[in-house]
Design a protein around this motif. Structure first.
Motif, mmCIF file in Angstrom:
data_model
loop_
_atom_site.group_PDB
_atom_site.id
_atom_site.type_symbol
_atom_site.label_atom_id
_atom_site.label_comp_id
_atom_site.label_asym_id
_atom_site.label_seq_id
_atom_site.Cartn_x
_atom_site.Cartn_y
_atom_site.Cartn_z
ATOM 1 N N ASP A 1 28.073 34.891 45.662
ATOM 2 C CA ASP A 1 28.032 33.427 45.767
ATOM 3 C C ASP A 1 28.382 32.978 47.188
ATOM 4 O O ASP A 1 27.736 32.101 47.759
ATOM 5 C CB ASP A 1 28.985 32.775 44.763
ATOM 6 C CG ASP A 1 28.506 32.925 43.328
ATOM 7 O OD1 ASP A 1 27.323 33.270 43.121
ATOM 8 O OD2 ASP A 1 29.328 32.699 42.409
ATOM 9 N N ARG A 2 29.411 33.594 47.749
ATOM 10 C CA ARG A 2 29.812 33.246 49.113
ATOM 11 C C ARG A 2 28.733 33.614 50.118
ATOM 12 O O ARG A 2 28.451 32.857 51.046
ATOM 13 C CB ARG A 2 31.121 33.937 49.483
ATOM 14 C CG ARG A 2 32.311 33.304 48.822
ATOM 15 C CD ARG A 2 33.581 33.931 49.276
ATOM 16 N NE ARG A 2 34.719 33.345 48.573
ATOM 17 C CZ ARG A 2 35.945 33.777 48.669
ATOM 18 N NH1 ARG A 2 36.220 34.828 49.426
ATOM 19 N NH2 ARG A 2 36.920 33.182 48.022
ATOM 20 N N GLU A 3 28.112 34.773 49.928
ATOM 21 C CA GLU A 3 27.034 35.171 50.826
ATOM 22 C C GLU A 3 25.859 34.202 50.719
ATOM 23 O O GLU A 3 25.249 33.829 51.714
ATOM 24 C CB GLU A 3 26.583 36.596 50.530
ATOM 25 C CG GLU A 3 27.533 37.662 51.015
ATOM 26 C CD GLU A 3 27.079 39.068 50.646
ATOM 27 O OE1 GLU A 3 26.022 39.207 50.000
ATOM 28 O OE2 GLU A 3 27.787 40.010 51.009
ATOM 29 N N GLY A 4 25.564 33.780 49.472
ATOM 30 C CA GLY A 4 24.497 32.786 49.272
ATOM 31 C C GLY A 4 24.844 31.468 49.935
ATOM 32 O O GLY A 4 24.002 30.857 50.608
ATOM 33 N N GLY B 1 32.365 40.784 42.765
ATOM 34 C CA GLY B 1 31.013 40.932 43.309
ATOM 35 C C GLY B 1 30.238 39.626 43.203
ATOM 36 O O GLY B 1 29.512 39.246 44.131
ATOM 37 N N LYS B 2 30.399 38.955 42.036
ATOM 38 C CA LYS B 2 29.711 37.666 41.867
ATOM 39 C C LYS B 2 30.237 36.651 42.870
ATOM 40 O O LYS B 2 29.470 35.912 43.477
ATOM 41 C CB LYS B 2 29.904 37.163 40.437
ATOM 42 C CG LYS B 2 29.118 35.901 40.125
ATOM 43 C CD LYS B 2 29.259 35.531 38.681
ATOM 44 C CE LYS B 2 28.494 34.332 38.261
ATOM 45 N NZ LYS B 2 28.284 33.286 39.166
ATOM 46 N N PHE C 1 37.136 43.428 36.946
ATOM 47 C CA PHE C 1 37.439 43.083 38.333
ATOM 48 C C PHE C 1 36.224 43.076 39.248
ATOM 49 O O PHE C 1 35.993 42.119 39.978
ATOM 50 C CB PHE C 1 38.488 44.059 38.907
ATOM 51 C CG PHE C 1 39.808 43.981 38.206
ATOM 52 C CD1 PHE C 1 40.609 42.857 38.317
ATOM 53 C CD2 PHE C 1 40.255 45.024 37.428
ATOM 54 C CE1 PHE C 1 41.830 42.788 37.672
ATOM 55 C CE2 PHE C 1 41.460 44.957 36.776
ATOM 56 C CZ PHE C 1 42.255 43.838 36.893
ATOM 57 N N PHE C 2 35.459 44.135 39.232
ATOM 58 C CA PHE C 2 34.423 44.297 40.235
ATOM 59 C C PHE C 2 33.258 43.332 40.054
ATOM 60 O O PHE C 2 32.706 42.822 41.023
ATOM 61 C CB PHE C 2 33.920 45.740 40.282
ATOM 62 C CG PHE C 2 34.980 46.721 40.678
ATOM 63 C CD1 PHE C 2 35.888 46.421 41.680
ATOM 64 C CD2 PHE C 2 35.100 47.943 40.035
ATOM 65 C CE1 PHE C 2 36.868 47.325 42.054
ATOM 66 C CE2 PHE C 2 36.084 48.847 40.395
ATOM 67 C CZ PHE C 2 36.976 48.543 41.403
ATOM 68 N N ARG C 3 32.841 43.073 38.807
ATOM 69 C CA ARG C 3 31.738 42.132 38.596
ATOM 70 C C ARG C 3 32.116 40.718 39.030
ATOM 71 O O ARG C 3 31.351 40.077 39.739
ATOM 72 C CB ARG C 3 31.291 42.152 37.133
ATOM 73 C CG ARG C 3 30.356 43.282 36.832
ATOM 74 C CD ARG C 3 29.734 43.155 35.465
ATOM 75 N NE ARG C 3 29.097 44.418 35.099
ATOM 76 C CZ ARG C 3 28.996 44.878 33.885
ATOM 77 N NH1 ARG C 3 29.483 44.177 32.876
ATOM 78 N NH2 ARG C 3 28.404 46.019 33.648
#
Length: 156
Positions: free
Chosen positions: A52-55, A47-48, A42-44
């Motif tokens: 990706d959204r932050e990028g 987190g990815k 779940f977390f990876r």
């Protein structure tokens, strides 16, 4: 591991504030194992996805800033072009007004000159006609005076 299980089965005195028996290491192992599983499942991925959204957001924000800077540059250029066009149009309007004024004055001067010429010709024609009328009246007056004198002399 079997020794821990045997210790877990052995009876421990109950009733204390903390019972330290073999279930504590077993629970620690379960928590660590579940943490690894949850992290992997779940977390990876979440987190990815978040990264990706932050990028994407940071790239979009950078593009937006760049486009905003470009729009501001274009706005400045267009403002300068508009200012130049207004000055040029104002200059053209001033020149056109001066040209119209000059043409108006020329036309007025030509009309006045033509009117003066026509008036002078008319005055000359009137003078000629006046002289002719005066001459005609003089001849007629002389004829009438001669006729009066002849009649007066003939009646005496």
């Amino acid at each position: 591991m079997t020794s821990w299980l045997l210790l877990a089965e052995a009876g421990a005195p109950e009733g204390g504030l903390f019972d330290l028996d073999a279930t504590l290491p077993l629970m620690v192992i379960q928590v660590v194992f579940l943490t690894f599983i949850l992290n992997a499942l779940f977390f990876r991925p979440i987190g990815k996805t978040v990264e990706d959204r932050e990028g994407y957001i940071s790239i979009s924000r950078a593009d937006a800033k760049q486009k905003l800077a470009q729009v501001e540059r274009l706005e400045t250029q267009l403002t300068e072009q508009l200012r130049g066009a207004r000055q040029q149009s104002q200059h053209l309007i001033t020149e056109a007004e001066q040209e119209v004024d000059r043409l108006y004055r020329e036309a007025l001067a030509m009309a006045q000159a033509e009117a003066n010429t026509v008036r002078e010709k008319s005055r000359q024609e009137i003078e000629i006609q006046k002289a002719a009328a005066t001459q005609s009246l003089q001849v007629e007056a002389d004829r009438l005076s001669n006729l009066i004198v002849d009649r007066l002399l003939a009646s005496r």
